[in-house]
Design a protein around this motif. Structure first.
Motif: not given
Length: 90
Positions: A4-23, A38-44
């Motif tokens: 059960l605890s192994r199934s609760l550990v995520p493979d990763g995360y997606r963080l969204r911030v306002h604006g477009h961050l440069q590479d 396209d909505d003006g956000t950046t996903s990490l």
């Protein structure tokens, strides 16, 4: 670690911030992939080894002065990653 605890550990995360961050910020965010949406956000998006590393990323977003929109835990699933709601209350 139990099944059960192994199934609760995520493979990763997606963080969204306002604006477009440069590479150039990609290296600062420890290898997360930056995607300008396209909505003006950046996903990490990418693997984060533990909660301490996640908090470090959140601190970097704060220090950068951009608005954090969401944090999404990514779990393996035959239908793709699904968000996990944050616990309510303090």
């Amino acid at each position: 670690m139990t099944e059960l605890s192994r199934s609760l550990v995520p493979d990763g995360y997606r963080l969204r911030v306002h604006g477009h961050l440069q590479d150039r910020w990609e290296a600062w965010f420890e290898g997360l992939t930056l995607t300008r949406e396209d909505d003006g956000t950046t996903s990490l998006c990418g693997a984060v080894p533990d909660q301490a590393a996640l908090h470090g990323l959140l601190t970097k977003i704060r220090d950068l002065g951009v608005l954090l929109i969401s944090v999404e835990a990514l779990y393996p699933d035959v239908h793709g990653p699904k968000p996990v709601p944050a616990p309510s209350g303090n």
